[in-house]
Design an enzyme around this catalytic site. Structure first.
Site, short mmCIF file in Angstrom:
data_model
loop_
_atom_site.label_atom_id
_atom_site.label_comp_id
_atom_site.label_asym_id
_atom_site.label_seq_id
_atom_site.Cartn_x
_atom_site.Cartn_y
_atom_site.Cartn_z
N ARG A 1 4.71 -26.44 6.36
CA ARG A 1 5.52 -27.35 7.20
C ARG A 1 5.88 -28.64 6.46
O ARG A 1 6.75 -29.39 6.90
CB ARG A 1 4.78 -27.67 8.50
CG ARG A 1 4.80 -26.50 9.48
CD ARG A 1 4.18 -26.88 10.80
NE ARG A 1 4.93 -27.91 11.47
CZ ARG A 1 4.39 -28.81 12.30
NH1 ARG A 1 3.10 -28.79 12.53
NH2 ARG A 1 5.14 -29.71 12.89
N THR B 1 -11.16 -20.37 7.85
CA THR B 1 -11.97 -21.51 7.40
C THR B 1 -13.38 -21.11 6.95
O THR B 1 -13.92 -21.70 6.01
CB THR B 1 -12.04 -22.59 8.50
OG1 THR B 1 -12.25 -21.95 9.77
CG2 THR B 1 -10.75 -23.39 8.58
N TYR C 1 10.81 -54.83 -26.62
CA TYR C 1 11.05 -53.40 -26.92
C TYR C 1 12.21 -53.28 -27.90
O TYR C 1 13.29 -53.81 -27.66
CB TYR C 1 11.39 -52.70 -25.59
CG TYR C 1 11.54 -51.20 -25.67
CD1 TYR C 1 10.61 -50.42 -26.34
CD2 TYR C 1 12.59 -50.58 -25.04
CE1 TYR C 1 10.75 -49.04 -26.38
CE2 TYR C 1 12.74 -49.20 -25.07
CZ TYR C 1 11.80 -48.43 -25.75
OH TYR C 1 11.93 -47.07 -25.79
N ALA D 1 -7.13 -25.32 0.47
CA ALA D 1 -6.40 -24.13 0.00
C ALA D 1 -5.11 -23.89 0.75
O ALA D 1 -4.26 -23.13 0.30
CB ALA D 1 -7.30 -22.90 0.13
N ASN E 1 -12.49 -29.79 18.63
CA ASN E 1 -13.14 -29.67 17.32
C ASN E 1 -12.26 -30.30 16.24
O ASN E 1 -11.10 -29.95 16.09
CB ASN E 1 -13.34 -28.17 17.02
CG ASN E 1 -13.86 -27.93 15.61
OD1 ASN E 1 -14.59 -28.76 15.07
ND2 ASN E 1 -13.49 -26.80 15.04
C1 UD1 Z 1 -9.09 -25.61 12.72
C2 UD1 Z 1 -10.27 -25.20 13.60
C3 UD1 Z 1 -10.04 -25.80 15.02
C4 UD1 Z 1 -9.87 -27.29 14.93
C5 UD1 Z 1 -8.74 -27.65 13.98
C6 UD1 Z 1 -8.69 -29.14 13.75
C7 UD1 Z 1 -11.03 -23.04 12.77
C8 UD1 Z 1 -11.00 -21.58 12.99
N1 UD1 Z 1 -10.33 -23.77 13.64
O1 UD1 Z 1 -7.94 -24.99 13.25
O2 UD1 Z 1 -11.15 -25.49 15.85
O3 UD1 Z 1 -9.62 -27.82 16.23
O4 UD1 Z 1 -8.96 -27.02 12.70
O5 UD1 Z 1 -7.57 -29.43 12.98
O6 UD1 Z 1 -11.70 -23.52 11.89
N2 UD1 Z 1 -8.06 -23.64 5.17
C9 UD1 Z 1 -8.35 -23.11 3.95
N3 UD1 Z 1 -8.41 -21.76 3.81
C10 UD1 Z 1 -8.21 -20.92 4.86
C11 UD1 Z 1 -7.91 -21.47 6.12
C12 UD1 Z 1 -7.86 -22.85 6.24
O7 UD1 Z 1 -8.55 -23.84 2.97
O8 UD1 Z 1 -8.31 -19.70 4.66
C13 UD1 Z 1 -7.99 -25.12 5.31
C14 UD1 Z 1 -6.57 -25.57 5.61
O9 UD1 Z 1 -5.89 -25.93 4.42
C15 UD1 Z 1 -6.77 -26.78 6.48
C16 UD1 Z 1 -8.10 -26.50 7.19
O10 UD1 Z 1 -8.75 -25.52 6.43
O11 UD1 Z 1 -6.93 -27.95 5.73
C17 UD1 Z 1 -7.88 -26.05 8.63
O12 UD1 Z 1 -7.25 -24.82 8.61
P1 UD1 Z 1 -6.21 -24.35 9.71
O13 UD1 Z 1 -5.95 -22.92 9.49
O14 UD1 Z 1 -5.08 -25.29 9.74
O15 UD1 Z 1 -7.08 -24.50 11.01
P2 UD1 Z 1 -6.56 -24.88 12.44
O16 UD1 Z 1 -5.80 -23.76 13.01
O17 UD1 Z 1 -5.96 -26.22 12.43
#
Ligand code: UD1
Length: 448
Positions: free
Chosen positions: A15, A81, A370, A10, A170
């Site tokens: 970026r 997430t 063609y 989602a 993670n």
């Molecule tokens: C997340 C993890 C972090 C981990 C990192 C690895 C959480 C809170 N943190 O952080 O521990 O080290 O990934 O890359 O889970 N997404 C959605 N909907 C949302 C939020 C996120 O679909 O509401 C998807 C994003 O598109 C992305 C993924 O989930 O593909 C990770 O989301 P992001 O917000 O980038 O998490 P990080 O801050 O990277």
């Protein structure tokens, strides 16, 4: 025990600075989200739920095409997430088994790694998390380990100074029993630095209920996620180096591996030799003992055993090159079947054609397929010889053992064994050439 896959796709991916949703950018000729779907297929997952948001329609279209059985759900506001996974609750309400959460922008998580996580859960872990030793852990969630395994995940923004020293991070991939995962998600709040519903709260919540949590680790490269064009280029580099190694390990010679580009589905047989600067676009299958010479580009085509392709050949979709055939320099073949031992060695275009075995197609031959509106077929029989610089105006059939004189424009069918010559008659005037040139030279000398 059955396995469900929830793919989070989602995110806006701002970026990337792109009109295309992040998960539709490609690595190895396949979109990031399709890489995840491919992993799901390798795992034989019985349910797949893709959570879309930004660019959801386009993502949904790609997903439905690649995995028609997948359920697509929408996360209207990206609240974290855990909130994203929660969107799959209804789709998995009756799922008796385990759920794996993948990020749609992390294309390289291997099926074997997920199986190891699944095994941990089957062995009693309430939650299993995929961790990795990060070279530069700054932004990642940290895995807090204790005597009984994983105790909690702390997001970088919420971590203490000591916790930030931890390098085991993670990846975001998580496994738990489906029902337990949604029960735990229901308890997640957003009281944290980002004000989001974190999936990373699950291990802490599971432990508070007396559950044991586990970590499976993998190389950092496997967890590589894409969030910028630079990340995309890094992912491509990783994909290519993995594909090159796999090809060489399977018995393919790459004369200069770093210059050969593969797609996610490239298939090369044993003892194939690939010269420098060759590109395999999606859908290519090459049988054993084929030599692909430098600077050739192959796409959605098939090359049979012993054929030689290039240098500078272009095989486009639907090209099927027979055993021991030869496709030489500056030859383009599209939607055409070429029989065993047939040669098209120089400067030709063969499109929408069927050519029998041991035919020889001279330099500069063009199938005029063609008419500006419709495409038409050219059929050339076995052992036919097409003289250089001939135009075969389709639809047309050239028979077996037929001969076409060079420079011909062939508009009517040629029967088996016949000769067709379709060009202006040659006129030779004895001595005329020299007399004419002398006249011109004299004129120049006299300054006229
Ligand atoms: C997340 C993890 C972090 C981990 C990192 C690895 C959480 C809170 N943190 O952080 O521990 O080290 O990934 O890359 O889970 N997404 C959605 N909907 C949302 C939020 C996120 O679909 O509401 C998807 C994003 O598109 C992305 C993924 O989930 O593909 C990770 O989301 P992001 O917000 O980038 O998490 P990080 O801050 O990277």
């Amino acid at each position: 025990m059955s396995l469900a896959l929830v793919i989070l796709a989602a995110g806006k991916g701002s970026r990337m600075k792109s009109a295309l949703p992040k998960v539709l950018h490609q690595v190895g000729g396949l979109s990031l989200v399709e890489h995840c779907l491919k992993t799901g297929a390798a795992l034989d997952a019985d349910r797949t739920v893709v959570v879309t948001g930004h660019g959801g329609e386009a993502v949904g279209e790609t997903v439905s095409k690649a995995a028609p059985e997948a359920t697509i759900v929408t996360q209207t506001d990206q609240l974290g997430t855990a909130h994203a996974v929660d969107q799959a609750r209804a789709a998995l309400a009756d799922h008796e088994g385990y759920t794996i959460v993948l990020y749609g922008d992390s294309p390289f998580i291997r099926a074997e790694t997920i199986t190891a996580m699944h095994q941990q859960c089957l062995g009693g872990a309430a939650v299993c998390v995929l961790g990795f030793e990060a070279a530069s852990p700054s932004k990642y969630g940290r895995l807090i380990l204790g005597p009984s395994g994983l105790e909690a995940i702390v997001e970088a923004k919420d971590a203490t100074k000591d916790q930030l020293e931890i390098t085991l991070c993670n990846s975001g991939v998580m496994c738990a029993k489906t029902r337990d995962m949604f029960d735990l998600i229901a308890q997640v709040d957003n009281a944290n630095a980002k004000g989001e519903y974190y999936l990373t709260d699950l291990p802490g919540l599971a432990r508070a209920k007396g559950g044991r949590c586990a970590v499976v680790t993998c190389d950092e490269a496997e967890t590589l996620g894409v969030d910028s064009r630079i990340g995309l280029a890094k992912a491509e580099t990783y994909f290519q180096s993995t594909a090159r190694m796999a090809a060489m390990e399977a018995g393919v010679t790459l004369r200069d591996p770093d210059t050969v580009y593969f797609s996610h589905d490239t298939r090369l047989g044993q003892d194939v030799i690939v010269d420098p600067f060759v590109q395999f676009l999606p859908g290519v299958t090459v049988a054993s003992d084929v030599h692909i010479k430098a600077h050739s580009v192959l796409e959605a085509c098939r090359v049979e055993r012993g054929a030689v392709i290039g240098p500078y050949a272009r095989l486009r979709p639907g090209a099927a090159i027979g055993e021991n055939a030869r496709i030489g320099n500056f030859v383009e073949v599209k939607n055409a079947q070429l029989g065993t031992g047939t040669k098209v060695n120089h400067l030709a275009y063969i499109g929408d054609a069927e050519i029998g075995e041991s035919a020889n197609i001279g330099a500069g031959t063009i199938t005029c397929n063609y008419d500006g509106v419709f495409k038409h077929k050219t059929k050339i029989g076995a052992r036919a010889f097409i003289g250089s610089n001939s135009s075969l105006v389709a639809p047309i059939t050239i028979g077996e053992d037929a001969l076409v004189g060079s420079g011909s424009v062939v508009t009517k069918d040629v029967g088996d064994g016949d000769l067709a010559v379709g060009r202006a008659q040659q006129v030779t005037k004895p001595g005329w050439g020299k007399r004419f040139m002398d006249k011109l030279r004299n004129k120049k000398a006299e300054g006229k």
